[in-house]
Write a protein that holds these residues in place. Structure first.
Motif, PDB file in Angstrom:
ATOM      1  N   PHE A   3       0.872  -1.261   0.138  1.00 27.46           N
ATOM      2  CA  PHE A   3      -0.042   0.185  -0.177  1.00 27.46           C
ATOM      3  C   PHE A   3       1.029   1.622   0.092  1.00 27.46           C
ATOM      4  O   PHE A   3       1.622   1.300   0.517  1.00 27.46           O
ATOM      5  N   VAL A   4       0.618   2.298  -0.930  1.00 25.44           N
ATOM      6  CA  VAL A   4       1.098   3.751  -0.350  1.00 25.44           C
ATOM      7  C   VAL A   4       0.409   4.966  -0.477  1.00 25.44           C
ATOM      8  O   VAL A   4      -0.745   4.417  -0.767  1.00 25.44           O
ATOM      9  N   ARG A  13       5.315   3.948   1.931  1.00 25.75           N
ATOM     10  CA  ARG A  13       4.425   2.702   2.258  1.00 25.75           C
ATOM     11  C   ARG A  13       4.004   2.113   3.675  1.00 25.75           C
ATOM     12  O   ARG A  13       5.296   2.427   4.489  1.00 25.75           O
ATOM     13  N   TYR A  14       3.397   1.492   3.647  1.00 26.20           N
ATOM     14  CA  TYR A  14       2.434   0.675   4.927  1.00 26.20           C
ATOM     15  C   TYR A  14       1.961  -0.929   4.713  1.00 26.20           C
ATOM     16  O   TYR A  14       1.735  -1.269   2.794  1.00 26.20           O
ATOM     17  N   TRP A  54       4.445   0.384   9.148  1.00 25.86           N
ATOM     18  CA  TRP A  54       4.902   1.315   7.401  1.00 25.86           C
ATOM     19  C   TRP A  54       6.051   2.221   7.680  1.00 25.86           C
ATOM     20  O   TRP A  54       7.262   2.509   9.037  1.00 25.86           O
ATOM     21  N   ASP A  55       6.942   2.203   6.828  1.00 27.96           N
ATOM     22  CA  ASP A  55       8.244   3.206   6.746  1.00 27.96           C
ATOM     23  C   ASP A  55       7.359   4.783   6.588  1.00 27.96           C
ATOM     24  O   ASP A  55       7.507   5.535   6.050  1.00 27.96           O
ATOM     25  N   MET A  56       8.368   5.112   7.334  1.00 27.17           N
ATOM     26  CA  MET A  56       8.672   7.130   8.152  1.00 27.17           C
ATOM     27  C   MET A  56       9.603   7.294   6.510  1.00 27.17           C
ATOM     28  O   MET A  56      10.445   6.772   5.869  1.00 27.17           O
ATOM     29  N   ARG A  57       9.016   8.606   6.469  1.00 28.54           N
ATOM     30  CA  ARG A  57      10.057   9.079   4.588  1.00 28.54           C
ATOM     31  C   ARG A  57      11.045   9.231   5.246  1.00 28.54           C
ATOM     32  O   ARG A  57      11.721   9.605   5.840  1.00 28.54           O
ATOM     33  N   GLY A  58      12.041   8.893   3.419  1.00 27.00           N
ATOM     34  CA  GLY A  58      13.488   8.514   4.237  1.00 27.00           C
ATOM     35  C   GLY A  58      13.924   7.241   4.020  1.00 27.00           C
ATOM     36  O   GLY A  58      14.953   7.173   3.998  1.00 27.00           O
ATOM     37  N   LEU A  61      11.185   1.928   2.267  1.00 25.12           N
ATOM     38  CA  LEU A  61      10.461   1.494   0.733  1.00 25.12           C
ATOM     39  C   LEU A  61       9.685   2.679   1.002  1.00 25.12           C
ATOM     40  O   LEU A  61       9.728   3.160  -0.363  1.00 25.12           O
ATOM     41  N   SER A  62       9.734   3.758   1.387  1.00 25.19           N
ATOM     42  CA  SER A  62       9.390   5.519   1.113  1.00 25.19           C
ATOM     43  C   SER A  62      10.767   6.418   0.603  1.00 25.19           C
ATOM     44  O   SER A  62      10.915   7.323   1.391  1.00 25.19           O
TER      45      SER A  62
END
Length: 269
Positions: A3-4, A13-14, A54-58, A61-62
């Protein structure tokens, strides 16, 4: 992570296990990613929880981050994710930076969460001694002096004590450049806002690795627990990444806490 959610130049990405169980949102530490919660995700999903990682920004996969990583942006991202998924007052779980972030969201939006679980993170609102303030200011410049090739290994060895946890930490840290990691560390410091009289307005669980020597966590978390009138959970055979060093003990601690939090979704007064 299929999911995006697109926010401010970053495709966050989560993963969402779905279902109508108690929603639990996991936020990882600085330089890490969603992989660190693999054991917790499977354990809680098997017990009927709706688990979101989820992946935090940076991170993970985010990437790319889109805009500089800051505390304010991280808060906005987590709130947006919760609202995007229409989660009904989830339990927020955060390790290290994720713990600081989750604290900040609960402080700003106590209506958004039903409970808070912090793993190996300091208390955002704790008063800081002059030595602690000095160390906080010096940390980023010190990190900047470490050669980029050595940083992932050094950070992994400082964070975890088991070979598997260290290996995954090296993998995750290796995804960020030194400049990116230092920026994330500076953002972590932004979460610190001393307010000794503040008390967490929702049920709180504090989990610490027995061998965590990161920052002031070993002394700050016991003091935090005392101030809140609760008992911290100390995980044996674990360092700063307790949930990867000793996942079974952390899973059991989380499960025990979830079993006793009030069925009501109202915040603690």
């Amino acid at each position: 992570m299929p999911f995006v959610l697109s926010l401010r130049g970053c495709r966050l990405r989560y993963a969402d296990s779905g279902g109508d169980g108690v929603p639990v949102v996991f936020s990882h530490g600085a330089g890490a990613d969603h992989v660190m919660f693999g054991a917790q995700r499977e354990y809680l999903r098997a017990r009927g929880c709706r688990v979101v990682t989820w992946d935090m920004r940076g991170h993970g996969l985010s990437r790319p981050a889109g805009v500089p990583f800051t505390a304010e942006q991280a808060i906005a991202d987590l709130c947006a994710l919760i609202e995007h998924l229409a989660l009904d007052r989830p339990v927020l779980v955060g390790q290290s930076l994720g713990g600081n972030l989750s604290q900040a969201v609960v402080r700003r939006r106590p209506d958004l969460a039903r409970a808070l679980i912090v793993i190996d993170a300091t208390r955002n609102t704790a008063p800081l001694s002059w030595k602690e303030r000095l160390l906080v200011k010096a940390a980023a410049p010190m990190l900047s002096t470490i050669p980029a090739k050595r940083l992932p290994r050094l950070m992994a060895e400082a964070s975890a004590i088991t070979p598997d946890a260290q290996a995954d930490a090296r993998r995750a840290f290796g995804q960020l450049s030194k400049e990116e990691f230092v920026q994330v560390w500076r953002a972590t410091v932004e979460f610190l806002s001393p307010d000794p009289g503040y008390r967490t307005p929702v049920p709180l669980c504090l989990i610490r690795g027995e061998q965590d020597r990161t920052g002031n966590i070993a002394s700050a978390m016991p003091s935090w627990a005392e101030a809140e009138g609760i008992e911290e959970v100390v995980i044996p055979d674990a360092g700063h990444i307790a949930n990867q060093d000793n996942p079974q003990a952390v899973n059991e601690a989380i499960d025990a806490f979830l079993r006793v939090i009030p069925a009501s979704k109202q915040a603690r007064r």
